[in-house]
Every structure is written in structure tokens, then in C-alpha cells.
Design a protein around this motif. Structure first.
Motif, short mmCIF file in Angstrom:
data_model
loop_
_atom_site.label_atom_id
_atom_site.label_comp_id
_atom_site.label_asym_id
_atom_site.label_seq_id
_atom_site.Cartn_x
_atom_site.Cartn_y
_atom_site.Cartn_z
N SER A 84 55.11 40.26 27.95
CA SER A 84 54.50 40.97 28.76
C SER A 84 53.27 41.49 27.84
CB SER A 84 55.12 41.94 29.40
OG SER A 84 55.77 42.82 28.34
N ARG A 85 53.39 41.43 26.49
CA ARG A 85 52.24 42.23 25.91
C ARG A 85 50.91 41.38 25.84
NH1 ARG A 85 53.96 42.62 19.92
NH2 ARG A 85 54.79 40.30 20.28
N LEU A 86 50.74 40.37 26.66
CA LEU A 86 49.75 39.58 27.05
C LEU A 86 49.10 40.16 28.03
CD1 LEU A 86 51.07 36.10 26.28
CD2 LEU A 86 49.45 37.28 24.68
N TYR A 87 49.61 40.82 28.99
CA TYR A 87 48.90 41.27 30.43
C TYR A 87 49.46 42.44 30.35
CZ TYR A 87 53.64 40.11 32.29
OH TYR A 87 54.67 40.12 32.49
N ALA A 88 50.01 43.23 29.81
CA ALA A 88 50.36 44.76 29.81
C ALA A 88 50.35 45.58 28.59
CB ALA A 88 51.52 44.94 30.54
N ARG A 89 49.42 46.47 28.33
CA ARG A 89 49.45 47.11 27.15
C ARG A 89 50.04 48.52 27.12
NH1 ARG A 89 43.27 47.53 24.94
NH2 ARG A 89 44.54 48.46 23.32
N SER A 238 46.35 44.92 32.28
CA SER A 238 45.52 45.74 31.23
C SER A 238 45.43 45.07 30.07
CB SER A 238 46.23 47.19 31.19
OG SER A 238 47.82 46.91 30.65
N GLY A 239 45.63 44.00 29.83
CA GLY A 239 45.57 43.22 28.45
C GLY A 239 44.49 41.86 28.66
N PRO A 240 44.51 41.15 27.66
CA PRO A 240 43.60 40.18 27.40
C PRO A 240 43.73 39.09 28.62
CG PRO A 240 45.18 40.08 25.69
CD PRO A 240 45.47 41.13 26.38
N TYR A 241 45.12 39.02 29.10
CA TYR A 241 45.23 37.81 30.46
C TYR A 241 45.44 38.34 31.61
CZ TYR A 241 45.01 34.92 26.08
OH TYR A 241 44.46 34.16 24.75
N LYS A 242 45.21 37.63 32.48
CA LYS A 242 45.48 38.27 33.94
C LYS A 242 45.98 36.96 34.64
CE LYS A 242 41.31 37.01 36.19
NZ LYS A 242 40.09 37.62 36.87
N PHE A 243 46.90 37.07 35.53
CA PHE A 243 47.74 36.14 36.22
C PHE A 243 46.52 35.41 37.38
CE2 PHE A 243 51.26 38.65 34.80
CZ PHE A 243 52.31 37.55 34.64
N VAL A 255 45.04 33.47 32.69
CA VAL A 255 43.84 33.09 32.06
C VAL A 255 43.25 34.48 31.51
CG1 VAL A 255 43.49 31.19 33.86
CG2 VAL A 255 42.83 33.57 34.33
N ARG A 256 42.13 34.19 30.92
CA ARG A 256 41.40 35.26 30.25
C ARG A 256 41.07 36.30 31.33
NH1 ARG A 256 40.44 34.52 25.13
NH2 ARG A 256 40.29 32.47 24.15
N ASN A 257 41.27 37.83 30.84
CA ASN A 257 40.93 38.86 31.68
C ASN A 257 39.40 39.37 31.16
OD1 ASN A 257 40.61 41.33 32.81
ND2 ASN A 257 42.10 42.39 31.83
N PRO A 258 38.47 39.03 32.09
CA PRO A 258 36.99 39.33 31.64
C PRO A 258 36.86 40.84 31.34
CG PRO A 258 36.96 38.59 34.06
CD PRO A 258 38.46 38.51 33.40
N GLU A 259 37.68 41.57 31.86
CA GLU A 259 37.51 43.15 31.66
C GLU A 259 38.17 43.57 30.47
OE1 GLU A 259 35.47 45.03 33.48
OE2 GLU A 259 35.12 43.62 35.04
N TRP A 260 38.90 42.72 29.85
CA TRP A 260 39.66 43.13 28.38
C TRP A 260 38.27 43.22 27.46
CZ3 TRP A 260 39.96 40.02 23.82
CH2 TRP A 260 40.83 40.49 22.66
#
Length: 586
Positions: A84-89, A238-243, A255-260
Motif C-alpha cells: 500500500s505504500r505505493l498508493y497510500a503515504r 496519495s502516492g506515486p501510483y493510482k488504481f 499506473v502513475r499518479n500524475p499529481e505525485w
């Protein structure tokens, strides 16, 4: 460890006492051929194998069943905490690094570790500015406060996670959670004086607070986006990847979260372009895909199946692609004290002597799977004390002693009971079958009932009403530390306050006053040496109760496919690979 005048650095001090330090040496150990080439067996224990800074590629993870939930506020699975550290900080996290450095707690969403009051009852964190959700909204302290409130105080919707915040926050026993309590201030013991400050006010000293702040439960959640139990269907990253896709039975695509913004994130490189998570894959197929370089890792992190082990251990080139870390985990059998005849301690002691631990280990693959256990806390966790209250020759059981205690509990001819296990964990089923044979030798007939891992706690073994109704006196269990200290290991499996109507992990329903009080006293002890000594004492009290039968100090036989890059074992997450670091050359 010297006494501290304040508790501000206590959590870090524990990590240091475990050998975690910036100078502990995480040499890259780079290997251009992934798991093969010049890499050796166990290279991933102390170095990063196939080190890479190259962006791109797809990481593919597989799991033989599924998570309890991928919702950061509704999970208790170690691999989900890691993943989860990939999508949740979270406020802080464990350092993505090799060796003992992986035990170090470092700032994540927060700018630093927690600042504690001298009595360790008030902890303050400062949120980084400029961290954004995937919708472009800036993360604030209120989003963290809300995340904690929903994760700990709404069991009607989110029942899977631990309940430390509920137990230790002032007023936690009375707060009804954000779905029932609509007051604007919410839980008053979590203060947010501004958008970048969050203050936790505790009802008693809690020296491990930074470890608790590393839980996915502190990952920010927008109240406007929360839909309770169904939030997992459309989570806001809130991390570098989103679902980009999610299916409860099939898996997910990230995939990549453009807001990261990497400028706001000191610990993540976010190298892969895409991350695939495939669920409900046959465990033998998971192994085959690893050996054939079809997938990147078995995300459960529990290692190759016993049937697969010979394929890699007898070939030097294949064995060189393996890592065999201690998992900081205990495989054990829980005896429920509210299911007859296990309400009688003599019947519980009979089982302690009946089990043949060495044969159990042999049945699941031998020494690469672990060592015979005699305590609750494993040797790799701070607070371990070596003792054995029920010793047998060669850890092979003692039938005569077992029968002696059966007679004392009024069951000289034995009795019938139910033994539960997880159907999609072949080694656990094998272990249960071996135990069944050991118990039969003293007249105990144990009927094995199997259930899927993702429902094991929510619908069966973790539901006292079901356990009592179905005479489930024995339950197979494996547990790893919530964080690598005695409290992080013990609290949620032996504390009476952890007994829940559903999703429980205190499967024995142990509610011993001396155990409960020992945990509270220990976690309020500022001195690290004294605190660690307290955990060994609590461990011994649990074993005197005899409701927990330690079986194996677990080890994992992990495998590195050639395409896996930045591969290293993280001691903080049960001896699995670090998923923040991992990438792929594919």
C-alpha cells in the motif's frame, strides 16, 4: 541503551537497538542478470540485487488468494502494509533499504518523526506541504485525522485493521466513529490546529508511537470520497501510483499518479510504469510463474511451496536466486479458552506436550521453513526471551506427559474437536494434517475444516460466535510483528482488548489480567532495556496459560526471477521483498 529524558526518539532507539543505522551498510550488490549472474543465495538479505535506476517496465505480482482489503484503513495483512505504500503515504514509514536499515523508521507524509511530550502521552507530527491526492487536492492534517477515525472506530464498515488508536487515544472507548458521530470536531483527542499539524493525545504513555504512525491507517483519506466498506472500489491515491482497474476476485492495475511530486517524497523512486496485481492464482502456479520469469514476485512473501523447493535447492544456479530470511513470524496453533474442554488448562497443557514440532517442520519442507518454537516472540524481535515451559526431546512431543495432563483434565481417553486451517495455504494444511496425527496418538480426534485466507478472520476463526458454535477449539495461525518489538508482536494476539466480534486476531480469546496489565505497563516504560525485558515476561505469562502452542519460527524461501530488479528483503515487513524498491526489466 541509555535512559532518555524525553520520549521523542524512543521508536528510533528501538530500531537502533535492533541494529538499524544509517551506517549498517546497504551496498547495492548490483547484478545485471537479476536473480542469476553473480548474485548468490541470500544476497537479498544484506544487499540490493540487480540494482537499477531505470524508469519503465511492468511489475507483476501474484497471490494465491487475496487481501483482507486493499483499503489502507481496513487491512491487517503484512503484504498489504508493504504494497500500500505505493498508493497510500503514511505519516512515517520503514526505510526502503537493504539489511537492518530496513528497520529504521523515517518521515514520509510528515516532515519528521513524532515529537513527544516527556511522558510519551502527546505526539505531534507536521505534514509536508504540496503533497496532493490524485484529484489535485492538497493533503491536510484533517485528511489524516479522518483516516484514523474511520479505520479504528467504525467496525460496522471496516473491521479488519488493528485497534491501537482506539485503545490508546483519549476518549477512544466512547467515540462512535465518523459514520455515526456527525459532529464537526470528530474525535477530540486528535487535534488539527492547522492544515499541516496533527496532535495525538493518548490516555496512557505509548513509547512506540512512531511505529504506530507507520501503519497504513495514517494514510490520508478525503471524507468527501469515503464510501465506507466500498471505498476500496474507488480509492483516491496519495502516492506515486493510482488504481486504473480493480476487481476483488481478479486483481488490480496501478499506473502513475500524475499529481505525485517526487520533490515531496524523499523515499520513493517510482520506477515501474505499471504494476499488475493478480489474485486467486493457484499457489503452485505462482511458483511456476516465478521460476519461468513470468511474474516478478509472490506478493504474499511467504516463500515457495514445499513441493517447489526441490526444483531450486538441488540446482546451484537456481539456489543462487533464493533468499531464506527469518520472517519475524510465528506459526502456531490457538486453543480457544471458551471452547470445551480447552477451558481447562490441563487439556491445553496436554496439547502442548502432544505436538511433534520437528516432524511438522519436516512435513512442510525442513529447515528452510524454520525452527521449532517454544515462545510467542520470535528470536529476531526485540524483547525475545529464550525459555521452554513444555520441553520434549528433539521437539518431537512426549505422549506420556500429554496423557498425564489429559487425565488431570478429566479426559483420559481424549475428546473430539475442530481444527481450522486456510485452504489456499498448502503448507498450513499439511501442518494441520501432521498435527492431527500427533493428537490422535493421545486420543484427541481433530476434524480439519478449511477456509479461504481472505475470509478466515472475518467469517470464521476470527469470529467468536462462529468458533463457539462450531466447536473450533484449535485454529492454525501465523503472526508477524506489527512492528519489530515485543509489543508490536504480542498486543493484537494476546491482549483481551483485541477480542472482536469479527475480524479478530486474538483467536484464543485470551483475556488474562496479568497479560493485559503487563502490556500496558511495558509500553509506558521509557527505558528501552526495561521495556524489552517486559515483553519477555509477558510472553512467559502467555505460555503459562498454555492457550497458544508455538510451532515454528518461520523462514521464507523467496525466489528472484531474472527480470526482477532492486530486489532486497525488508526486515520490517516480515522478511518479504520491499515493494517500494522493486522494479522490473520487462
Amino acid at each position: 541503551m541509555q535512559n532518555r529524558k524525553t520520549a521523542a526518539a524512543i521508536a528510533v532507539a528501538v530500531a537502533v537497538s535492533l541494529g538499524a543505522s544509517a551506517c549498517s551498510g546497504s551496498d547495492s550488490g548490483g547484478d545485471s542478470n537479476g536473480g542469476g549472474g553473480n548474485a548468490k543465495a541470500d544476497a537479498g538479505l544484506t544487499s540490493i540485487v540487480n540494482a537499477s535506476d531505470k524508469k519503465g517496465g511492468t511489475v507483476t505480482y501474484e497471490h494465491s488468494s487475496g487481501p483482507d482489503s486493499l483499503d489502507p484503513g481496513n487491512t491487517y495483512y503484512g503484504w498489504v502494509q508493504n504494497f500500500s505504500r505505493l498508493y497510500a503515504r503514511t505519516l512515517v514509514t520503514f526505510k526502503p533499504a537493504a539489511g537492518k536499515e530496513s528497520l529504521e523508521v523515517v518521515p514520509d507524509l510528515a516532515t519528521g518523526l513524532g515529537k513527544a511530550s516527556p511522558d510519551a502521552k502527546t505526539w505531534t507530527y507536521t505534514i509536508r506541504k504540496g503533497v496532493k491526492f490524485e484529484d489535485g487536492t492538497e493533503v491536510t492534517s484533517k485528511d489524516v485525522k479522518y483516516a484514523v477515525e474511520r479505520s479504528n472506530f467504525a467496525p460496522e464498515a471496516l473491521s479488519n485493521g488493528p485497534t491501537y488508536f482506539k485503545a490508546y487515544l483519549e476518549g477512544g472507548d466512547k467515540y462512535k466513529g465518523p459514520y455515526k458521530d456527525k459532529s464537526p470536531e470528530g474525535l477530540k483527542s486528535i487535534e488539527t490546529p492547522d492544515d499541516y499539524t496533527i496532535v495525538f493525545k493518548l490516555n496512557k504513555p505509548f513509547a512506540d508511537m512512531d511505529y504506530l504512525a507507520a501503519f497504513s491507517q495514517t494514510a490520508p483519506i478525503q471524507q468527501k470520497a469515503d464510501t465506507g466498506a466500498s471505498y476500496v472500489q474507488k480509492m483516491v491515491s496519495s502516492g506515486p501510483y493510482k488504481f486504473s482497474a480493480y476487481d476483488e476476485s481478479k486483481g488490480a492495475t496501478l499506473v502513475r499518479n500524475p499529481e505525485w511530486d517526487p520533490k515531496t517524497d524523499p523515499i520513493r523512486k517510482a520506477l515501474p510504469d505499471k504494476i499488475e496485481l493478480k489474485l486467486n492464482v493457484n499457489p503452485t502456479t505462482v511458483d511456476d510463474h516465478l521460476l519461468n520469469d513470468v511474474s516478478t514476485a509472490d506478493i504474499a512473501g511467504t516463500g515457495l511451496q514445499s513441493k517447489t523447493q526441490p526444483k531450486v535447492l538441488v540446482k546451484a544456479a537456481e539456489k543462487a536466486k533464493t533468499d531464506n530470511p527469518y520472517a519475524g513470524a510465528l506459526q502456531y496453533m490457538a486453543l480457544n479458552v471458551n471452547v470445551k474442554p480447552f477451558d481447562n488448562i490441563e487439556c491445553r497443557k496436554a496439547v502442548q506436550y502432544a505436538v511433534d514440532k520437528q516432524s511438522l517442520i519436516d512435513s512442510i519442507g525442513g529447515s528452510v521453513k524454520g525452527d521449532p518454537a517454544s515462545t510467542v516472540i520470535p528470536p529476531t524481535v526485540a524483547g525475545y526471551k529464550k525459555f521452554d515451559l513444555y520441553p520434549t526431546e528433539g521437539s518431537k512431543g512426549d505422549v506420556a506427559k500429554a496423557k498425564e495432563h489429559l487425565a488431570k483434565c478429566g479426559q483420559p481417553k481424549g475428546f473430539k474437536t475442530t481444527l481450522t486451517a486456510r485452504s489456499d495455504r498448502p503448507d498450513e494444511v499439511t501442518a494441520a494434517t501432521q498435527l492431527q496425527g500427533s493428537l490422535k496418538a493421545i486420543g484427541i480426534t481433530a476434524e480439519i475444516k478449511q477456509f479461504p485466507a481472505d475470509k478466515y478472520f472475518t467469517d470464521f476463526a476470527g469470529v467468536p460466535a462462529w468458533v463457539h458454535k462450531n466447536n473450533a477449539g484449535m485454529m492454525m495461525m501465523q503472526w508477524g510483528a506489527d512492528w519489530p518489538t515485543g509489543f508490536g508482536f504480542l498486543d493484537q494476539i494476546v491482549n483481551g482488548s483485541a477480542i472482536k466480534p469479527s475480524g479478530g486476531t486474538n483467536l484464543m480469546e485470551l483475556n488474562e489480567k496479568s497479560v493485559n496489565e503487563g502490556l500496558v505497563k511495558g509500553i509506558g516504560t521509557i527505558d528501552t532495556t526495561a521495556r524489552n525485558a517486559a515483553w519477555g515476561d509477558v510472553d512467559q505469562k502467555v505460555m503459562e496459560n498454555a492457550s497458544l502452542v508455538p510451532l515454528v519460527y518461520r523462514k521464507n524461501l523467496l525466489y528472484r526471477p531474472d527480470s526482477a530488479a532492486n530486489v532486497t528483503v525488508t526486515d520490517a515487513y516480515l522478511g518479504m521483498y520491499d515493494y517500494v524498491l522493486m522494479t522490473s526489466t520487462k
